[in-house]
Write an enzyme that holds these catalytic residues in place. Structure first.
Site, mmCIF file in Angstrom:
data_model
loop_
_atom_site.group_PDB
_atom_site.id
_atom_site.type_symbol
_atom_site.label_atom_id
_atom_site.label_comp_id
_atom_site.label_asym_id
_atom_site.label_seq_id
_atom_site.Cartn_x
_atom_site.Cartn_y
_atom_site.Cartn_z
ATOM 1 N N ASP A 176 -4.893 -7.296 5.795
ATOM 2 C CA ASP A 176 -6.144 -6.594 5.502
ATOM 3 C C ASP A 176 -7.241 -7.628 5.207
ATOM 4 O O ASP A 176 -8.337 -7.586 5.775
ATOM 5 C CB ASP A 176 -5.902 -5.699 4.273
ATOM 6 C CG ASP A 176 -6.952 -4.624 4.112
ATOM 7 O OD1 ASP A 176 -7.874 -4.554 4.956
ATOM 8 O OD2 ASP A 176 -6.864 -3.857 3.143
ATOM 9 N N ASP A 190 -10.209 -9.190 8.116
ATOM 10 C CA ASP A 190 -11.636 -9.006 7.841
ATOM 11 C C ASP A 190 -12.356 -10.347 7.794
ATOM 12 O O ASP A 190 -13.460 -10.500 8.331
ATOM 13 C CB ASP A 190 -11.849 -8.275 6.508
ATOM 14 C CG ASP A 190 -11.924 -6.764 6.702
ATOM 15 O OD1 ASP A 190 -11.521 -6.294 7.790
ATOM 16 O OD2 ASP A 190 -12.377 -6.067 5.785
ATOM 17 N N LYS A 239 3.774 -15.298 1.259
ATOM 18 C CA LYS A 239 3.777 -16.143 0.058
ATOM 19 C C LYS A 239 5.226 -16.337 -0.376
ATOM 20 O O LYS A 239 5.633 -15.891 -1.454
ATOM 21 C CB LYS A 239 2.943 -15.489 -1.051
ATOM 22 C CG LYS A 239 1.457 -15.420 -0.746
ATOM 23 C CD LYS A 239 0.719 -16.697 -1.107
ATOM 24 C CE LYS A 239 0.604 -16.855 -2.608
ATOM 25 N NZ LYS A 239 -0.019 -18.138 -2.971
ATOM 26 N N TYR A 256 0.820 -1.215 0.000
ATOM 27 C CA TYR A 256 0.000 0.000 0.000
ATOM 28 C C TYR A 256 0.859 1.273 0.000
ATOM 29 O O TYR A 256 0.349 2.367 -0.198
ATOM 30 C CB TYR A 256 -0.940 0.027 1.213
ATOM 31 C CG TYR A 256 -2.023 -1.043 1.180
ATOM 32 C CD1 TYR A 256 -2.415 -1.632 -0.016
ATOM 33 C CD2 TYR A 256 -2.639 -1.464 2.339
ATOM 34 C CE1 TYR A 256 -3.386 -2.608 -0.046
ATOM 35 C CE2 TYR A 256 -3.623 -2.448 2.313
ATOM 36 C CZ TYR A 256 -3.990 -3.020 1.118
ATOM 37 O OH TYR A 256 -4.956 -3.989 1.081
ATOM 38 N N ASP A 301 -2.444 -18.005 1.391
ATOM 39 C CA ASP A 301 -3.670 -18.574 0.793
ATOM 40 C C ASP A 301 -4.109 -19.824 1.554
ATOM 41 O O ASP A 301 -5.294 -20.009 1.852
ATOM 42 C CB ASP A 301 -3.469 -18.865 -0.706
ATOM 43 C CG ASP A 301 -2.199 -19.649 -1.020
ATOM 44 O OD1 ASP A 301 -1.310 -19.744 -0.138
ATOM 45 O OD2 ASP A 301 -2.081 -20.175 -2.138
#
Ligand code: NAD
Length: 368
Positions: A249, A253, A192, A142, A225
């Site tokens: 993020d 959530d 990852k 970000y 993942d």
């Protein structure tokens, strides 16, 4: 008795309503437990804009920098939708996070047994769930450069850059290990590393910090993942999860929604230790200012009260008192008390924001 300061920024919409109930818990701590805080209040968001023409006055920023903990309600509302971007209420919150350099965002996902039916997962998968996601908040994709949309030949290209320095990884890893020591003593790091160099470095640095400083904490690694799948399959296998800004993020959530209502979710954002050894800290409910129910006594104050419990645990080393507040919340829910957002299909009648706060204080009384 503590010598600790709390700056309360109630903000807009339901922010002041839920914060009124937090004041009741703070007052109870003083009268019943002899734990007093030096509490002061100031404005943030639309309320600050109305008073000063800015969503966060410089004086307030200074006070936040020196407080032992900042407790924030919520900011924003339709009244401010047309303001210039630079003075929108949310800018006040972003300025606090940025200037306090709050790099570790803590999002617990805790499922109170009485609310297990609210989850979209099976009751036995979520009942008693208590995990913590630590998301790196101030770096990563970000913020990385280069970024933007460029044109090459006839094509537009969208670019963002995932970039982490080893010190950025090390400091958030330390936050996660420290937290784990106050909880179940287990950290799972997610990245990852199979396809991203930043993930390879992330894993190396987490391993180095672990070996050098936290070998007493159980550490595991998972690709993000696979971690998302495991969170839905059997979330109770985790204690603390540490991950980067982007994966955090998404994962925080997803994990939050395992547990039901937005009105139940607290959060903390922590920065570097101050001179007194305590981390810079901002505690706030995950929800916003809920303009659709503001001023009607319908807001659930539990997320904000649980945010204060996090402050007790992580800023003030009062873990037993935090447990006591969480147990009081558990008790009122087990007794069947519900604000409107927690009413299911069974047709109960809801209690008000103030009644929920008072019931939690009564449960605290009963805990003595
Ligand atoms: P929201 O979280 O305010 O509300 C979403 C829905 O959840 C609404 O139906 C609301 O009534 C309900 N809800 C939220 N908190 C609740 C509580 N404690 N008790 C009962 N019900 C609750 O999100 P939104 O509607 O997308 O945004 C409203 C405003 O809040 C916007 O201005 C937005 O920018 C701002 N916002 C602020 C923050 C923050 O201060 N951290 C976070 C998100 C949104």
């Amino acid at each position: 008795m503590t010598n600790s300061s709390i700056l309360i920024l109630a903000g807009d919409g339901i922010g002041p309503e839920v914060m009124t109930e937090v004041h009741k818990v703070i007052d109870w701590m003083s009268s019943a437990r002899g734990i007093t805080f030096d509490v002061s209040e100031d404005l943030v968001g639309g309320a600050a804009y109305d008073a000063h023409g800015t969503p966060l006055h410089d004086d307030t920023m200074e006070r936040a920098q020196s407080a032992d903990a900042v407790l924030l309600g919520a900011v924003g509302g339709p009244k401010y939708d047309d303001l210039d971007f630079s003075v929108k209420p949310e800018r006040g919150l972003l300025r606090l996070r940025k200037e306090m350099d709050l790099y570790a965002n803590l999002r617990p996902a805790q499922c109170f047994d009485a609310l297990a039916d609210f989850s979209s997962l099976k009751k036995d998968v979520v009942a008693g769930l208590d995990i913590m996601i630590v998301r790196e908040l101030t770096s990563g994709i970000y913020f990385g450069e280069p970024r933007g949309i460029i044109t090459e030949g006839n094509e537009r290209i969208g670019i963002n850059t995932q970039r982490y320095t080893e010190s950025e990884i090390a400091r958030v890893a330390r936050s996660a290990f420290e937290l784990a020591r106050k909880r179940g003593n287990k950290v799972c790091s997610m990245e990852k590393a199979n396809v991203m160099e930043s993930g390879v470095l992330w894993r190396q640095v987490v391993n180095e910090v672990h070996a050098a400083e936290y070998s007493d904490v159980e550490l595991s690694h998972m690709y993000a993942d696979a971690g998302a799948m495991q969170l839905c399959r059997w979330p109770k296998q985790f204690d603390v999860i540490v991950t980067d800004n982007l994966f955090g993020d998404l994962l925080s959530d997803a994990a939050a929604m395992l547990t039901g209502s937005l009105g139940m979710l607290p959060s903390a954002s922590l920065g570097a230790p101050m001179a007194n050894g305590r981390p810079k800290a901002l505690y706030e409910p995950v929800h916003g200012s809920a303009p659709d129910i503001a001023g009607q006594g319908k807001a659930n104050p539990i997320a904000c009260i649980l945010s204060f419990a996090m402050a007790l645990r992580y800023s003030f080393d009062l873990g037993d008192e935090a447990d006591r507040v969480e147990a009081a919340v558990e008790k009122v829910l087990a007794d069947g008390l519900r604000t409107a957002d927690l009413i299911g299909a069974e047709g109960q009648s809801p209690i008000s924001t103030a009644e929920m706060g008072e019931a939690i204080v009564a449960a605290l009384d009963a805990s003595l």
